[in-house]
Design a protein around this motif. Structure first.
Motif, PDB file in Angstrom:
ATOM      1  N   GLY A   1      57.593  20.480  22.323  1.00  0.00           N
ATOM      2  CA  GLY A   1      56.407  19.744  23.408  1.00  0.00           C
ATOM      3  C   GLY A   1      57.263  19.036  24.115  1.00  0.00           C
ATOM      4  O   GLY A   1      58.433  18.392  24.108  1.00  0.00           O
ATOM      5  N   PRO A   2      56.474  18.556  25.350  1.00  0.00           N
ATOM      6  CA  PRO A   2      56.920  17.258  26.072  1.00  0.00           C
ATOM      7  C   PRO A   2      57.394  16.052  25.416  1.00  0.00           C
ATOM      8  O   PRO A   2      58.163  15.370  25.830  1.00  0.00           O
TER       9      PRO A   2
ATOM     10  N   GLY B   1      63.018  29.289   9.321  1.00  0.00           N
ATOM     11  CA  GLY B   1      62.923  27.832   9.199  1.00  0.00           C
ATOM     12  C   GLY B   1      62.014  27.370  10.139  1.00  0.00           C
ATOM     13  O   GLY B   1      62.077  27.715  11.504  1.00  0.00           O
ATOM     14  N   PRO B   2      61.340  26.130  10.076  1.00  0.00           N
ATOM     15  CA  PRO B   2      60.402  25.618  11.032  1.00  0.00           C
ATOM     16  C   PRO B   2      61.412  24.774  12.203  1.00  0.00           C
ATOM     17  O   PRO B   2      61.065  24.885  13.393  1.00  0.00           O
ATOM     18  N   SER B   3      62.733  24.579  11.822  1.00  0.00           N
ATOM     19  CA  SER B   3      63.463  23.844  13.029  1.00  0.00           C
ATOM     20  C   SER B   3      64.226  25.009  13.891  1.00  0.00           C
ATOM     21  O   SER B   3      64.802  24.756  15.143  1.00  0.00           O
ATOM     22  N   ALA B   4      63.561  26.319  13.365  1.00  0.00           N
ATOM     23  CA  ALA B   4      64.326  27.270  14.540  1.00  0.00           C
ATOM     24  C   ALA B   4      63.637  27.747  15.656  1.00  0.00           C
ATOM     25  O   ALA B   4      64.059  28.107  16.653  1.00  0.00           O
ATOM     26  N   CYS B   5      62.297  26.844  15.892  1.00  0.00           N
ATOM     27  CA  CYS B   5      61.389  27.183  17.089  1.00  0.00           C
ATOM     28  C   CYS B   5      62.202  26.391  18.187  1.00  0.00           C
ATOM     29  O   CYS B   5      62.695  25.833  18.228  1.00  0.00           O
ATOM     30  N   ASN B   6      61.650  27.194  19.437  1.00  0.00           N
ATOM     31  CA  ASN B   6      62.244  26.659  20.527  1.00  0.00           C
ATOM     32  C   ASN B   6      61.283  25.431  20.925  1.00  0.00           C
ATOM     33  O   ASN B   6      60.453  25.314  20.912  1.00  0.00           O
ATOM     34  N   THR B   7      62.221  24.354  21.295  1.00  0.00           N
ATOM     35  CA  THR B   7      61.909  22.839  21.454  1.00  0.00           C
ATOM     36  C   THR B   7      60.978  22.721  22.618  1.00  0.00           C
ATOM     37  O   THR B   7      60.433  21.783  22.824  1.00  0.00           O
ATOM     38  N   THR B   8      60.859  23.647  23.606  1.00  0.00           N
ATOM     39  CA  THR B   8      60.279  23.489  24.917  1.00  0.00           C
ATOM     40  C   THR B   8      58.715  24.515  24.656  1.00  0.00           C
ATOM     41  O   THR B   8      57.745  23.621  24.782  1.00  0.00           O
ATOM     42  N   SER B   9      58.913  25.717  24.099  1.00  0.00           N
ATOM     43  CA  SER B   9      57.680  26.290  23.964  1.00  0.00           C
ATOM     44  C   SER B   9      57.015  26.316  22.499  1.00  0.00           C
ATOM     45  O   SER B   9      55.935  26.759  22.319  1.00  0.00           O
TER      46      SER B   9
ATOM     47  N   CYS C   1      57.756  16.095  22.159  1.00  0.00           N
ATOM     48  CA  CYS C   1      58.028  16.406  20.752  1.00  0.00           C
ATOM     49  C   CYS C   1      57.290  16.017  19.568  1.00  0.00           C
ATOM     50  O   CYS C   1      57.524  15.632  18.355  1.00  0.00           O
ATOM     51  N   GLY C   2      55.981  15.912  20.029  1.00  0.00           N
ATOM     52  CA  GLY C   2      54.822  15.806  19.064  1.00  0.00           C
ATOM     53  C   GLY C   2      54.032  16.730  18.358  1.00  0.00           C
ATOM     54  O   GLY C   2      53.187  16.590  17.399  1.00  0.00           O
ATOM     55  N   ARG C   3      54.629  18.090  18.687  1.00  0.00           N
ATOM     56  CA  ARG C   3      53.997  19.033  18.027  1.00  0.00           C
ATOM     57  C   ARG C   3      55.049  19.751  17.076  1.00  0.00           C
ATOM     58  O   ARG C   3      55.996  19.897  17.165  1.00  0.00           O
ATOM     59  N   ARG C   4      54.156  20.315  15.704  1.00  0.00           N
ATOM     60  CA  ARG C   4      55.087  20.692  14.572  1.00  0.00           C
ATOM     61  C   ARG C   4      55.348  22.367  15.047  1.00  0.00           C
ATOM     62  O   ARG C   4      54.347  23.004  15.260  1.00  0.00           O
ATOM     63  N   CYS C   5      56.474  22.786  14.748  1.00  0.00           N
ATOM     64  CA  CYS C   5      56.758  24.010  14.829  1.00  0.00           C
ATOM     65  C   CYS C   5      55.993  24.885  13.564  1.00  0.00           C
ATOM     66  O   CYS C   5      55.680  24.355  12.686  1.00  0.00           O
ATOM     67  N   GLY C   6      55.968  26.105  14.132  1.00  0.00           N
ATOM     68  CA  GLY C   6      55.119  27.074  13.123  1.00  0.00           C
ATOM     69  C   GLY C   6      55.940  27.512  12.044  1.00  0.00           C
ATOM     70  O   GLY C   6      57.065  26.657  11.618  1.00  0.00           O
ATOM     71  N   ASN C   7      55.617  28.666  11.439  1.00  0.00           N
ATOM     72  CA  ASN C   7      56.269  29.141  10.252  1.00  0.00           C
ATOM     73  C   ASN C   7      57.231  30.136  10.480  1.00  0.00           C
ATOM     74  O   ASN C   7      57.199  31.253  10.187  1.00  0.00           O
ATOM     75  N   CYS C   8      58.374  29.767  11.302  1.00  0.00           N
ATOM     76  CA  CYS C   8      59.223  30.810  11.776  1.00  0.00           C
ATOM     77  C   CYS C   8      60.144  31.245  10.273  1.00  0.00           C
ATOM     78  O   CYS C   8      60.200  30.469   9.496  1.00  0.00           O
TER      79      CYS C   8
END
Length: 349
Positions: free
Chosen positions: A218-219, A231-239, A221-228
């Motif tokens: 997120g803009p 692993g959660p760190s794999a999500c796109n840092t923008t969308s 970085c205050g939103r937590r990634c989902g359950n990829c």
């Protein structure tokens, strides 16, 4: 005397308490205090972020901080060289000659440029530039940054423009420029270049390149990634989207961000599995696919067995039937007999 001892003891306890909350940090002669207080529900920080971090949850990292830099030339004044590293020293004063000196300055180069090499390759998208705002130049100093471009590259490819400033007049693009890639979207690389293609000097008081901490997006970085699934760190840092692979999500979740729980009798990775024949069409466990076993009720509909109620039950002679079904059958028989008796009595009377 006794009261004085108590007062001293309380003062010592207070000092110890403050010491546990605050820590003193020194970085390149820049002294500051960092307050470690984070709201457990919202994740918002109530104090300042550690130097090199930013955002309301202090989860946006400035990857340019204290990294290796170069520029097209160094300007000198009063016996001091305004070198490239001053743009990543953590100080954000906007006056060139305010001490301690913290702004870079080139000579009149064509083009004048500045480059930072990051410690790894990142998806570069969001940045902040602190522009010079004093009036020691012929005209506003800030306008020297008019029309600047910010490009991203790495050792295996040429630079790609991420941001192009379109300011042509006035006092410049602003004292503090908060920008995102407006030309190409996020660019993957480990070097960031800022340049102006006119014969004038380039001054940068601080350059910050932001990336989200692993597991956030997120803009701010205050939103937590989902359950990829990776692993959660794999999500796109923008969308916040998880990688488009099979499976995309962990067990029990679906959707682009893998934050939607399985529903409508589905379970498993990406919710691609269908629940078995749970008793009374009860939802199965979204992770394991097991049907719930409630007190007084069977796990499966009649004719099915197993924890997931998929296998058909083979009821052979002499095999015990689930007591819940026996109880249900007896109850139904009693009701039916009662109705028949009432009808007969009414008919006879």
């Amino acid at each position: 005397m006794e009261d004085r001892k108590k007062l001293i003891s309380r003062a010592l306890l207070l000092v110890m308490g403050i010491t546990f909350v605050l820590y003193y940090q020194k970085e390149d002669d820049l002294d500051y205090f960092v307050l470690h207080q984070c709201n457990e529900e919202t994740g918002l920080c109530s104090g300042n972020c550690t130097l090199g971090w930013d955002g309301p949850t202090c989860s946006r990292r400035n990857v340019a901080f204290n990294q290796s830099t170069t520029q097209s030339s160094d300007y000198s004044e009063k016996g001091f060289n305004f070198t490239s590293g001053l743009a990543v020293d953590g100080r954000t004063a906007l006056q060139l000659l305010s001490e301690p000196y913290t702004c870079t300055h080139t000579t009149n180069d064509l083009p004048a440029s500045w480059t930072v090499t990051l410690d790894a390759q990142y998806n570069i998208y969001r940045f902040r530039i602190y522009n010079r705002n004093d009036s020691d130049c012929p005209g506003p100093c800030g306008k020297r940054l008019n029309g600047f471009s910010l490009s991203v590259g790495n050792s295996s490819q040429s630079y790609k423009i991420c941001y192009q400033d379109n300011t042509t007049a006035g006092k410049g693009p602003g004292d503090i420029i908060n920008g995102v890639c407006n030309v190409s979207g996020p660019v993957f690389g480990n070097t960031v270049n800022i340049s102006i293609n006119t014969s004038k000097s380039l001054t940068l008081c601080e350059v910050q390149i932001f990336v989200c901490a692993p597991g956030t997006y997120g803009p701010e970085c205050g939103r937590r990634c989902g359950n990829c699934a990776q692993g959660p760190s794999a999500c796109n840092t923008t969308s916040g989207h998880c990688p488009q692979r099979t499976p995309r999500c962990m067990e029990g979740y679906s959707g682009l961000k893998c934050d939607t729980e399985c529903r409508n009798n589905t379970w498993g990775k990406d919710c691609q599995e269908t629940c078995g024949n749970c008793y009374n069409k009860t939802e199965c466990n979204a992770v394991t696919g097991e049907c719930p076993l409630a007190t007084g009720n069977p796990r499966c509909d009649l004719g099915y067995t197993g924890t997931d109620c998929v296998k058909e039950a083979q009821i052979s002679p002499g095999r015990k039937v689930d007591p819940a079904y026996i109880g249900g059958g007896v109850a139904a028989a009693v009701v039916l007999i009662t109705i028949v008796v009432v009808v007969v009595m009414v008919t006879v009377s």
